[in-house]
Design a protein around this motif. Structure first.
Motif, mmCIF file in Angstrom:
data_model
loop_
_atom_site.group_PDB
_atom_site.id
_atom_site.type_symbol
_atom_site.label_atom_id
_atom_site.label_comp_id
_atom_site.label_asym_id
_atom_site.label_seq_id
_atom_site.Cartn_x
_atom_site.Cartn_y
_atom_site.Cartn_z
ATOM 1 N N LEU A 285 0.832 -1.210 0.000
ATOM 2 C CA LEU A 285 0.000 0.000 0.000
ATOM 3 C C LEU A 285 0.867 1.260 0.000
ATOM 4 N N ILE A 286 1.961 1.233 0.750
ATOM 5 C CA ILE A 286 2.885 2.371 0.761
ATOM 6 C C ILE A 286 3.442 2.609 -0.633
ATOM 7 N N LYS A 287 3.878 1.550 -1.299
ATOM 8 C CA LYS A 287 4.438 1.684 -2.649
ATOM 9 C C LYS A 287 3.397 2.216 -3.630
ATOM 10 N N THR A 288 2.180 1.712 -3.529
ATOM 11 C CA THR A 288 1.115 2.144 -4.441
ATOM 12 C C THR A 288 0.753 3.600 -4.195
ATOM 13 N N PHE A 289 0.673 3.991 -2.932
ATOM 14 C CA PHE A 289 0.364 5.382 -2.571
ATOM 15 C C PHE A 289 1.413 6.319 -3.164
ATOM 16 N N ILE A 290 2.679 5.986 -2.965
ATOM 17 C CA ILE A 290 3.764 6.840 -3.462
ATOM 18 C C ILE A 290 3.728 6.911 -4.982
ATOM 19 N N LYS A 291 3.529 5.782 -5.627
ATOM 20 C CA LYS A 291 3.501 5.741 -7.094
ATOM 21 C C LYS A 291 2.387 6.627 -7.646
ATOM 22 N N ARG A 292 1.192 6.515 -7.074
ATOM 23 C CA ARG A 292 0.054 7.271 -7.595
ATOM 24 C C ARG A 292 0.192 8.768 -7.332
ATOM 25 N N ALA A 293 0.719 9.118 -6.184
ATOM 26 C CA ALA A 293 0.920 10.535 -5.893
ATOM 27 C C ALA A 293 1.977 11.135 -6.807
ATOM 28 N N LYS A 294 3.083 10.433 -6.983
ATOM 29 C CA LYS A 294 4.188 10.966 -7.787
ATOM 30 C C LYS A 294 3.820 11.046 -9.265
ATOM 31 N N GLU A 295 3.147 10.025 -9.794
ATOM 32 C CA GLU A 295 2.858 10.038 -11.230
ATOM 33 C C GLU A 295 1.868 11.139 -11.577
#
Length: 209
Positions: free
Chosen positions: A192-202
């Protein structure tokens, strides 16, 4: 180029802190105030020491004595302290530390008043009577739309992988802050942490274009 900063808060162990940093988190928060995610100064120090360089270490306090905040910040090696209680501008100024000030999103007027704090940034969180953050509930983001704040603001309150992209695209905050939104059964979940970071950054990258 606009790239939103991401803070993973309520981290309780070195492994999660290091994993969050390696996944792209810009800051990791440790809660020193009473609550479910509270860690001791000794635990916070171990977390700080395990983190890679160039990732901000943030200690979260609520209405703690100034001397105590300074002592713990020095012992743990915090880069910033996040003040999430009723701390006054004079209190923030007296600390001699870089501060983030947690502000409850009660109204646009309340946010405008908080904009005068002598701090590095505001952390805008959901207002619930008797609570000082960690609510897991979003507030009405329209309170922040076109609000001419001088200070950078970090959006908190009920963010998760499913809504962080929309929040970043709508408000273009300096940063976003998440805790319960990347947990499963009260524990931080690395996927979930990885997905959160990915979606925010992209989203922030595309918003910049």
């Amino acid at each position: 180029m606009y790239s939103v900063r991401i803070k993973i808060c309520g981290v309780q162990d070195p492994f999660t802190a290091e994993a969050a940093a390696l996944a792209g988190a810009d800051a990791v928060g440790m809660v020193l105030a009473p609550g479910r995610r509270q860690v001791s100064p000794e635990q916070a120090r171990a977390i700080c020491q395990a983190m890679p360089p160039l990732v901000a270490r943030v200690g979260v306090f609520v209405d703690a004595p100034a001397d105590e905040v300074r002592q713990i910040a020095c012992y743990c090696g915090f880069d910033l302290v996040q003040l999430h209680g009723r701390e006054s501008p004079a209190y923030c100024r007296s600390l001699g530390l870089r501060c983030l000030k947690g502000v409850a999103a009660r109204s646009r007027q309340a946010l405008e008043q908080a904009d005068n704090y002598p701090v590095a940034a505001l952390l805008v969180d959901t207002y619930l009577p008797g609570r000082v953050g960690g609510t897991g509930q979003p507030f009405d983001w329209r309170l922040l739309e076109n609000l001419p704040l001088k200070l950078p603001f970090i959006l908190a309150g009920g963010l998760h992988p499913g809504n962080v992209g929309r929040a970043v695209a709508l408000l273009r905050p300096y940063g976003v802050d998440v805790s319960s939104g990347v947990e499963v059964n009260g524990q931080k979940d690395l996927q979930l942490i990885k997905t959160f970071i990915k979606r925010a950054k992209e989203v922030s990258y595309h918003a910049a274009g």
